[in-house]
Scaffold this active site. Structure first.
Site, PDB file in Angstrom:
ATOM      1  N   ILE A 193       0.911  -1.147   0.000  1.00  0.00           N
ATOM      2  CA  ILE A 193       0.000   0.000   0.000  1.00  0.00           C
ATOM      3  C   ILE A 193       0.951   1.197   0.000  1.00  0.00           C
ATOM      4  CG2 ILE A 193      -1.794   1.280   1.219  1.00  0.00           C
ATOM      5  CD1 ILE A 193      -2.740  -1.377   2.418  1.00  0.00           C
ATOM      6  N   PRO A 194       1.148   1.822  -1.164  1.00  0.00           N
ATOM      7  CA  PRO A 194       2.301   2.705  -1.388  1.00  0.00           C
ATOM      8  C   PRO A 194       2.226   4.094  -0.754  1.00  0.00           C
ATOM      9  CG  PRO A 194       0.917   2.665  -3.330  1.00  0.00           C
ATOM     10  CD  PRO A 194       0.316   1.681  -2.364  1.00  0.00           C
ATOM     11  N   CYS A 195       2.324   4.135   0.560  1.00  0.00           N
ATOM     12  CA  CYS A 195       2.310   5.412   1.265  1.00  0.00           C
ATOM     13  C   CYS A 195       3.558   6.242   0.957  1.00  0.00           C
ATOM     14  CB  CYS A 195       2.147   5.204   2.760  1.00  0.00           C
ATOM     15  SG  CYS A 195       3.289   4.027   3.491  1.00  0.00           S
ATOM     16  N   HIS A 196       4.611   5.601   0.446  1.00  0.00           N
ATOM     17  CA  HIS A 196       5.832   6.335   0.097  1.00  0.00           C
ATOM     18  C   HIS A 196       5.600   7.258  -1.105  1.00  0.00           C
ATOM     19  CE1 HIS A 196       5.953   2.685  -2.415  1.00  0.00           C
ATOM     20  NE2 HIS A 196       6.644   3.407  -3.285  1.00  0.00           N
TER      21      HIS A 196
END
Length: 159
Positions: A125-128
């Site tokens: 889950i690409p919070c970056h």
């Protein structure tokens, strides 16, 4: 169940419950206070699949994960995490953009940031991929150096 894998951003602990990935934790690992993680089982099917997909991601061979996910969070956090999954590989979005996608104003940017910081399954889950409104890197639970590494990995793979 859980396992630990090596990665370009350090060791990662992958946690599975009920047939779904529930957490990816950066080292140094914190004690599992209040969260059961079970026993280490490196060959668990969900964990093995997650490890394979993460290895392919870090090798720049995978751009979209296909894993059963079960992140625990509030309805607001869940809505933010769903939006994060819509940010494509090599792309970024600001906290304000995520707020707008959720039908909120820029005033909700801080709440988006708080939910983003509580994402239990980073990378997948690409919070970056969430950045400040001016394009600057802001906060990351794994540290800004890891965030930069992940963004660079994706950008380098596009060119």
């Amino acid at each position: 169940m859980w396992t630990v894998i090596d990665s370009p951003v350090g060791e990662l602990r992958l946690v599975e419950q009920g047939g779904a990935l529930t957490a990816i934790e950066f080292s140094p690992f914190r004690p599992a206070t209040g969260r059961p993680i079970g026993q280490q089982q490196d060959d668990h099917p969900v964990l093995a699949r997650a490890a394979e997909q993460l290895a392919a991601y870090f090798a720049r061979e995978l751009k979209e994960f296909d894993l059963p996910l079960a992140p625990a969070g509030t309805p607001w956090q869940q809505s933010v995490w769903t939006q994060l999954q819509g940010i494509g590989y090599g792309e970024t979005a600001s906290y304000g953009e995520i707020a707008h996608r959720l039908g909120k104003t820029n005033a909700a940017s801080r709440a988006v940031g708080l939910a983003n910081g509580r994402n239990p399954i980073p990378i997948v889950i690409p919070c970056h991929r969430v950045i400040g409104s001016t394009g600057t890197l802001t906060g990351y639970a794994g540290g800004l150096e890891r965030k930069q590494t992940l963004l660079n990995l994706e950008q380098d793979a596009l060119f």
